[in-house]
Write a protein that holds these residues in place. Structure first.
Motif, PDB file in Angstrom:
ATOM      1  N   UNK A 157      10.747   2.925   8.385  1.00 23.36           N
ATOM      2  CA  UNK A 157      12.013   2.821   9.093  1.00 23.36           C
ATOM      3  C   UNK A 157      13.135   2.675   8.076  1.00 23.36           C
ATOM      4  N   UNK A 158      14.156   3.536   8.183  1.00 18.42           N
ATOM      5  CA  UNK A 158      15.335   3.407   7.330  1.00 18.42           C
ATOM      6  C   UNK A 158      16.504   2.958   8.194  1.00 18.42           C
ATOM      7  N   UNK A 159      17.130   1.864   7.791  1.00 17.04           N
ATOM      8  CA  UNK A 159      18.273   1.314   8.502  1.00 17.04           C
ATOM      9  C   UNK A 159      19.545   1.760   7.785  1.00 17.04           C
ATOM     10  N   UNK A 160      20.311   2.700   8.362  1.00 14.97           N
ATOM     11  CA  UNK A 160      21.496   3.203   7.670  1.00 14.97           C
ATOM     12  C   UNK A 160      22.650   2.207   7.615  1.00 14.97           C
ATOM     13  N   UNK A 161      22.535   1.117   8.349  1.00 10.77           N
ATOM     14  CA  UNK A 161      23.630   0.147   8.388  1.00 10.77           C
ATOM     15  C   UNK A 161      23.460  -0.925   7.304  1.00 10.77           C
ATOM     16  N   UNK A 162      22.202  -1.320   7.050  1.00  8.60           N
ATOM     17  CA  UNK A 162      21.948  -2.278   5.968  1.00  8.60           C
ATOM     18  C   UNK A 162      21.456  -1.578   4.706  1.00  8.60           C
ATOM     19  N   UNK A 163      21.280  -0.239   4.780  1.00  8.13           N
ATOM     20  CA  UNK A 163      20.787   0.576   3.654  1.00  8.13           C
ATOM     21  C   UNK A 163      19.401   0.117   3.195  1.00  8.13           C
ATOM     22  N   UNK A 164      18.585  -0.333   4.119  1.00  6.51           N
ATOM     23  CA  UNK A 164      17.256  -0.847   3.767  1.00  6.51           C
ATOM     24  C   UNK A 164      16.172  -0.023   4.446  1.00  6.51           C
ATOM     25  N   UNK A 165      14.980  -0.057   3.861  1.00  2.00           N
ATOM     26  CA  UNK A 165      13.850   0.650   4.459  1.00  2.00           C
ATOM     27  C   UNK A 165      12.626  -0.253   4.420  1.00  2.00           C
ATOM     28  N   UNK A 166      11.767  -0.091   5.411  1.00  2.00           N
ATOM     29  CA  UNK A 166      10.543  -0.882   5.485  1.00  2.00           C
ATOM     30  C   UNK A 166       9.413  -0.034   6.050  1.00  2.00           C
ATOM     31  N   UNK A 167       8.198  -0.377   5.661  1.00  2.00           N
ATOM     32  CA  UNK A 167       7.031   0.246   6.273  1.00  2.00           C
ATOM     33  C   UNK A 167       6.746  -0.516   7.557  1.00  2.00           C
ATOM     34  N   UNK A 168       6.589   0.200   8.666  1.00  2.00           N
ATOM     35  CA  UNK A 168       6.378  -0.487   9.940  1.00  2.00           C
ATOM     36  C   UNK A 168       4.984  -0.256  10.522  1.00  2.00           C
TER      37      UNK A 168
END
Length: 199
Positions: A157-168
């Protein structure tokens, strides 16, 4: 080709061309806005690295402009398109992921349209460690506007608002063959179908 029953527009000439008649190669990723009677479609010309639009019942694609050319110029992107979709969020914005052949830079564009004018909401360079350019499948989460993507047997998942990504999700030895949110165009305001569209 284009068909829109509500506008009595039936299949006719091919659309992958400008009004000059020259044939274009367009990406398999197309993003449409069908929130009213005027159909609107965004496509990407892969040879000329530019966005094009089909607006209403026009018989050919049009070259859009930008309300903020300093952020991006849709008619001259100088990058290859990796993925594009209209996000089913409240703002009906378009997402496009692009990559430069020369620098390997990955860019995420988010924009809305007013006719053939694109208004950029965000034009950001994505951290290459997100591996967004290596994804096999992409989807945009209509709940939060996150980009969901798969690499091998893992979902990220890439969050364009916090510029972060995580494996979900890690599916182990299982193979991922499809990733999507169900797109509903009929009775989409019904509570039951709204819930389906978020899954």
């Amino acid at each position: 080709m284009h068909e829109n029953v509500t506008q009595a527009a039936m299949y006719g000439p091919t659309l992958n061309r400008l009004s000059t008649g020259s044939r274009l190669n367009i990406s398999k990723y197309m993003a449409d806005y069908s929130g009213n009677f005027n159909a609107f479609l965004v496509v990407f010309d892969t040879d000329n690295q530019r966005f094009l639009v089909l607006n209403g019942t026009n018989p050919a694609l049009l070259i859009p402009s930008s309300s903020d050319p300093d952020k991006f110029s849709p008619e001259n992107m100088k990058m290859d398109l990796l993925y594009m979709e209209r996000a089913l969020t409240a703002t009906n914005q378009f997402y496009a992921i692009l990559k430069s052949k020369t620098t390997n830079e990955i860019k995420l564009l988010r924009f809305v349209h007013n006719g053939t004018v694109f208004s950029p909401l965000e034009s950001e360079i994505v951290n290459q460690s997100s591996l967004l350019d290596q994804a096999e499948f992409y989807a945009v989460d209509p709940n939060f506007g996150y980009i969901i993507y798969t690499i091998g047997n893992k979902v990220f998942q890439y969050n364009p608002f916090s510029k972060s990504y995580t494996q979900i999700l890690d599916l182990g030895s299982r193979k991922i063959s499809l990733l999507k949110f169900q797109k509903l165009v009929y009775n989409k305001n019904n509570t039951r179908y709204k819930e389906f569209a978020k899954k």
